[in-house]
Design a protein around this motif. Structure first.
Motif, PDB file in Angstrom:
ATOM      1  N   GLN A 143       0.825  -1.201   0.000  1.00 36.43           N
ATOM      2  CA  GLN A 143       0.000   0.000   0.000  1.00 36.43           C
ATOM      3  C   GLN A 143       0.861   1.253   0.000  1.00 36.43           C
ATOM      4  OE1 GLN A 143      -1.182  -1.020   4.465  1.00 36.43           O
ATOM      5  NE2 GLN A 143      -2.165   0.888   3.873  1.00 36.43           N
ATOM      6  N   LEU A 144       0.269   2.321  -0.492  1.00 37.76           N
ATOM      7  CA  LEU A 144       0.958   3.604  -0.616  1.00 37.76           C
ATOM      8  C   LEU A 144       0.253   4.637   0.255  1.00 37.76           C
ATOM      9  CD1 LEU A 144       2.978   5.559  -1.954  1.00 37.76           C
ATOM     10  CD2 LEU A 144       1.355   5.788  -3.862  1.00 37.76           C
ATOM     11  N   LEU A 145       1.009   5.215   1.177  1.00 36.10           N
ATOM     12  CA  LEU A 145       0.494   6.260   2.051  1.00 36.10           C
ATOM     13  C   LEU A 145       1.290   7.534   1.830  1.00 36.10           C
ATOM     14  CD1 LEU A 145       0.062   4.102   5.293  1.00 36.10           C
ATOM     15  CD2 LEU A 145      -1.698   4.707   3.608  1.00 36.10           C
ATOM     16  N   GLY A 146       0.882   8.611   2.489  1.00 37.97           N
ATOM     17  CA  GLY A 146       1.514   9.912   2.269  1.00 37.97           C
ATOM     18  C   GLY A 146       2.660  10.189   3.220  1.00 37.97           C
ATOM     19  N   ASP A 147       2.485  11.207   4.034  1.00 34.83           N
ATOM     20  CA  ASP A 147       3.549  11.713   4.897  1.00 34.83           C
ATOM     21  C   ASP A 147       3.868  10.725   6.019  1.00 34.83           C
ATOM     22  OD1 ASP A 147       5.289  13.179   6.418  1.00 34.83           O
ATOM     23  OD2 ASP A 147       3.966  14.896   6.699  1.00 34.83           O
ATOM     24  N   PHE A 148       5.108  10.262   6.082  1.00 37.13           N
ATOM     25  CA  PHE A 148       5.510   9.331   7.138  1.00 37.13           C
ATOM     26  C   PHE A 148       5.341   9.937   8.522  1.00 37.13           C
ATOM     27  CE2 PHE A 148       8.842   7.639   9.974  1.00 37.13           C
ATOM     28  CZ  PHE A 148       8.453   6.307   9.988  1.00 37.13           C
ATOM     29  N   CYS A 149       5.458  11.241   8.623  1.00 37.90           N
ATOM     30  CA  CYS A 149       5.392  11.903   9.924  1.00 37.90           C
ATOM     31  C   CYS A 149       3.992  11.918  10.514  1.00 37.90           C
ATOM     32  CB  CYS A 149       5.958  13.320   9.820  1.00 37.90           C
ATOM     33  SG  CYS A 149       7.732  13.335   9.469  1.00 37.90           S
ATOM     34  N   VAL A 178      15.769  13.956  15.087  1.00 38.68           N
ATOM     35  CA  VAL A 178      15.471  13.109  16.241  1.00 38.68           C
ATOM     36  C   VAL A 178      13.980  12.787  16.284  1.00 38.68           C
ATOM     37  CG1 VAL A 178      15.522  12.947  18.759  1.00 38.68           C
ATOM     38  CG2 VAL A 178      17.408  14.069  17.551  1.00 38.68           C
ATOM     39  N   LYS A 179      13.166  13.773  15.988  1.00 39.47           N
ATOM     40  CA  LYS A 179      11.712  13.580  16.005  1.00 39.47           C
ATOM     41  C   LYS A 179      11.293  12.457  15.049  1.00 39.47           C
ATOM     42  CE  LYS A 179       7.347  16.069  15.243  1.00 39.47           C
ATOM     43  NZ  LYS A 179       6.744  17.381  14.864  1.00 39.47           N
ATOM     44  N   THR A 180      11.857  12.462  13.845  1.00 40.16           N
ATOM     45  CA  THR A 180      11.497  11.427  12.879  1.00 40.16           C
ATOM     46  C   THR A 180      11.985  10.060  13.311  1.00 40.16           C
ATOM     47  OG1 THR A 180      11.540  13.034  11.061  1.00 40.16           O
ATOM     48  CG2 THR A 180      11.673  10.715  10.469  1.00 40.16           C
ATOM     49  N   PHE A 181      13.224   9.983  13.809  1.00 36.82           N
ATOM     50  CA  PHE A 181      13.729   8.678  14.235  1.00 36.82           C
ATOM     51  C   PHE A 181      13.051   8.191  15.517  1.00 36.82           C
ATOM     52  CE2 PHE A 181      17.309   9.671  11.350  1.00 36.82           C
ATOM     53  CZ  PHE A 181      17.228   8.520  10.580  1.00 36.82           C
ATOM     54  N   ASN A 182      12.565   9.101  16.346  1.00 38.12           N
ATOM     55  CA  ASN A 182      11.723   8.687  17.474  1.00 38.12           C
ATOM     56  C   ASN A 182      10.480   7.975  16.966  1.00 38.12           C
ATOM     57  OD1 ASN A 182      13.274   9.583  19.631  1.00 38.12           O
ATOM     58  ND2 ASN A 182      12.318  11.602  19.703  1.00 38.12           N
ATOM     59  N   LEU A 183       9.929   8.495  15.880  1.00 43.29           N
ATOM     60  CA  LEU A 183       8.737   7.901  15.268  1.00 43.29           C
ATOM     61  C   LEU A 183       9.072   6.523  14.698  1.00 43.29           C
ATOM     62  CD1 LEU A 183       5.776   8.780  14.762  1.00 43.29           C
ATOM     63  CD2 LEU A 183       6.515   9.599  12.515  1.00 43.29           C
ATOM     64  N   VAL A 184      10.216   6.427  14.041  1.00 43.32           N
ATOM     65  CA  VAL A 184      10.651   5.140  13.503  1.00 43.32           C
ATOM     66  C   VAL A 184      10.788   4.111  14.626  1.00 43.32           C
ATOM     67  CG1 VAL A 184      12.553   3.915  12.378  1.00 43.32           C
ATOM     68  CG2 VAL A 184      11.850   6.158  11.515  1.00 43.32           C
ATOM     69  N   GLU A 191       9.105  -7.243  19.498  1.00 41.11           N
ATOM     70  CA  GLU A 191       9.020  -8.640  19.899  1.00 41.11           C
ATOM     71  C   GLU A 191      10.043  -9.511  19.181  1.00 41.11           C
ATOM     72  OE1 GLU A 191       5.032  -9.970  19.445  1.00 41.11           O
ATOM     73  OE2 GLU A 191       4.203  -8.519  20.877  1.00 41.11           O
ATOM     74  N   ILE A 192      10.598  -9.008  18.075  1.00 38.54           N
ATOM     75  CA  ILE A 192      11.618  -9.720  17.311  1.00 38.54           C
ATOM     76  C   ILE A 192      12.696  -8.716  16.932  1.00 38.54           C
ATOM     77  CG2 ILE A 192      10.101 -11.517  16.367  1.00 38.54           C
ATOM     78  CD1 ILE A 192       9.731  -9.833  13.906  1.00 38.54           C
ATOM     79  N   PRO A 193      13.901  -9.162  16.575  1.00 35.86           N
ATOM     80  CA  PRO A 193      14.941  -8.217  16.147  1.00 35.86           C
ATOM     81  C   PRO A 193      14.524  -7.506  14.860  1.00 35.86           C
ATOM     82  CG  PRO A 193      15.899 -10.346  16.724  1.00 35.86           C
ATOM     83  CD  PRO A 193      14.415 -10.542  16.685  1.00 35.86           C
ATOM     84  N   SER A 194      14.348  -6.210  14.959  1.00 38.47           N
ATOM     85  CA  SER A 194      13.928  -5.410  13.813  1.00 38.47           C
ATOM     86  C   SER A 194      15.032  -4.414  13.450  1.00 38.47           C
ATOM     87  CB  SER A 194      12.631  -4.671  14.137  1.00 38.47           C
ATOM     88  OG  SER A 194      11.600  -5.594  14.443  1.00 38.47           O
ATOM     89  N   CYS A 195      14.999  -3.914  12.224  1.00 39.42           N
ATOM     90  CA  CYS A 195      16.127  -3.097  11.775  1.00 39.42           C
ATOM     91  C   CYS A 195      15.691  -1.926  10.905  1.00 39.42           C
ATOM     92  CB  CYS A 195      17.145  -3.954  11.032  1.00 39.42           C
ATOM     93  SG  CYS A 195      16.531  -4.696   9.507  1.00 39.42           S
ATOM     94  N   VAL A 196      16.597  -0.942  10.821  1.00 36.96           N
ATOM     95  CA  VAL A 196      16.419   0.256  10.006  1.00 36.96           C
ATOM     96  C   VAL A 196      17.668   0.405   9.144  1.00 36.96           C
ATOM     97  CG1 VAL A 196      16.026   2.750  10.006  1.00 36.96           C
ATOM     98  CG2 VAL A 196      15.133   1.341  11.875  1.00 36.96           C
ATOM     99  N   LEU A 210      20.678   7.189  17.459  1.00 40.98           N
ATOM    100  CA  LEU A 210      21.027   6.753  18.813  1.00 40.98           C
ATOM    101  C   LEU A 210      20.132   7.410  19.861  1.00 40.98           C
ATOM    102  CD1 LEU A 210      24.886   6.840  18.388  1.00 40.98           C
ATOM    103  CD2 LEU A 210      23.582   4.806  19.069  1.00 40.98           C
ATOM    104  N   LEU A 211      19.865   8.697  19.684  1.00 36.94           N
ATOM    105  CA  LEU A 211      19.032   9.411  20.655  1.00 36.94           C
ATOM    106  C   LEU A 211      17.597   8.884  20.670  1.00 36.94           C
ATOM    107  CD1 LEU A 211      20.281  13.090  20.165  1.00 36.94           C
ATOM    108  CD2 LEU A 211      20.791  11.544  22.066  1.00 36.94           C
TER     109      LEU A 211
END
Length: 291
Positions: A143-149, A178-184, A191-196, A210-211
């Motif tokens: 699916q395609l959505l708009g603004d990630f924020c 930092v705000k965006t990566f907080n959201l990520v 519950e499982i090892p997840s990655c970015v 890191l923050l």
């Protein structure tokens, strides 16, 4: 009436066919080209095939594709999905959620898809996604959505893998904040090892990751890039975690501050980094020298 051309087909310095954004001056996946970088940086590095074949997990594998662009990263994930399907091996379902605020690039790409022969197999999927915002077939949901924020306002499953590929920090600093990566980090599956995964190795970007609470390490090389950046929910998932040497360089850096609007001082950032589980096992010596 004539319209200003926004993109053009170009050859990278390594001879790959790619697309140049004439407004930003940036070339997609330069210099190795979109297919090689998408496969190496995002798909192989996230161990996507192994994750899909892991039948100890019953839920679909969820990918957040942040910055759809021309769709190469998402399509590289679909390529792995179809290869497994063709082999007849049982696998998990795949759910890809792409985020994009400007669809001019995907439109340009679809108009010039013949220039990218490897993408022709995925033309119907891309057109379906572009025209209706969703492409569905057995065991696959894209699916395609708009603004990630706006993620907090959406009812989406947590991500196991995040392809983080917006325009560069120089051109789009708020997306690397930092705000965006907080959201990520907030929306990763804990519950499982997840990655970015991301192409940027900039100090402000790694600092912001890191923050946010992510564990951060050096990612694999691709093309002329000696390394990329790998973020994870666990330290054990990192092959080459940032360590004491990186912290020492951070203290000497003139570009240590994360991007975007924040109220953090260098002193408060150092304190937060020092107490991050990734660095907390270091002794104070060498980490608390005055700047």
């Amino acid at each position: 009436m004539t319209f200003k051309q926004t993109f053009e087909i170009v050859k990278t310095t390594m001879g790959a066919t790619s697309i140049k954004d004439l407004e930003t001056g940036e070339i997609l996946h330069n210099p190795v080209g979109p297919w090689e970088e998408s496969r190496d940086l995002y798909v192989k590095q996230s161990h996507l095939k192994e994750r899909l074949l892991d039948l100890t997990l019953s839920a679909p594998l969820v990918i957040y594709d942040v910055g759809l662009g021309a769709g190469f990263n998402a399509v590289a994930a679909l390529e792995i999905f179809y290869n497994i399907k063709k082999s007849g091996e049982p696998s998990r379902d795949l759910q890809v959620i792409s985020f994009e605020t400007n669809l001019k690039l995907i439109d340009f790409f679809l108009d010039h898809i013949q220039t990218f022969p490897e993408s022709l197999f995925f033309e119907n999927q891309l057109k379906g996604l572009r025209n209706t915002g969703v492409y569905i077939e057995k065991n696959l949901h894209w699916q395609l959505l708009g603004d990630f924020c706006t993620l907090d306002s959406l009812n989406l499953p947590a991500a196991e893998v995040v392809f983080f590929d917006p325009y560069s920090p120089q051109k789009n600093p708020e997306m690397w904040s930092v705000k965006t990566f907080n959201l990520v980090e907030k929306h990763l599956n804990k519950e499982i090892p997840s990655c970015v995964l991301t192409y940027s190795t900039a100090t402000p970007v790694r600092t912001a990751m890191l923050l946010s609470g992510l564990f951060v390490g050096q990612g694999q090389s691709t093309g002329l890039k000696r390394e990329t950046t790998f973020g994870a929910t666990t330290l054990e998932a990192l092959e080459r975690p940032l360590g004491k040497r990186w912290m020492e360089r951070w203290q000497r850096s003139h570009t240590a501050m994360p991007l975007g609007d924040h109220k953090l001082s260098l002193e408060s950032i150092l304190k937060l980094l020092k107490t991050h589980p990734q660095f907390s096992y270091f002794s104070d010596e060498g980490l608390l020298q005055k700047r």
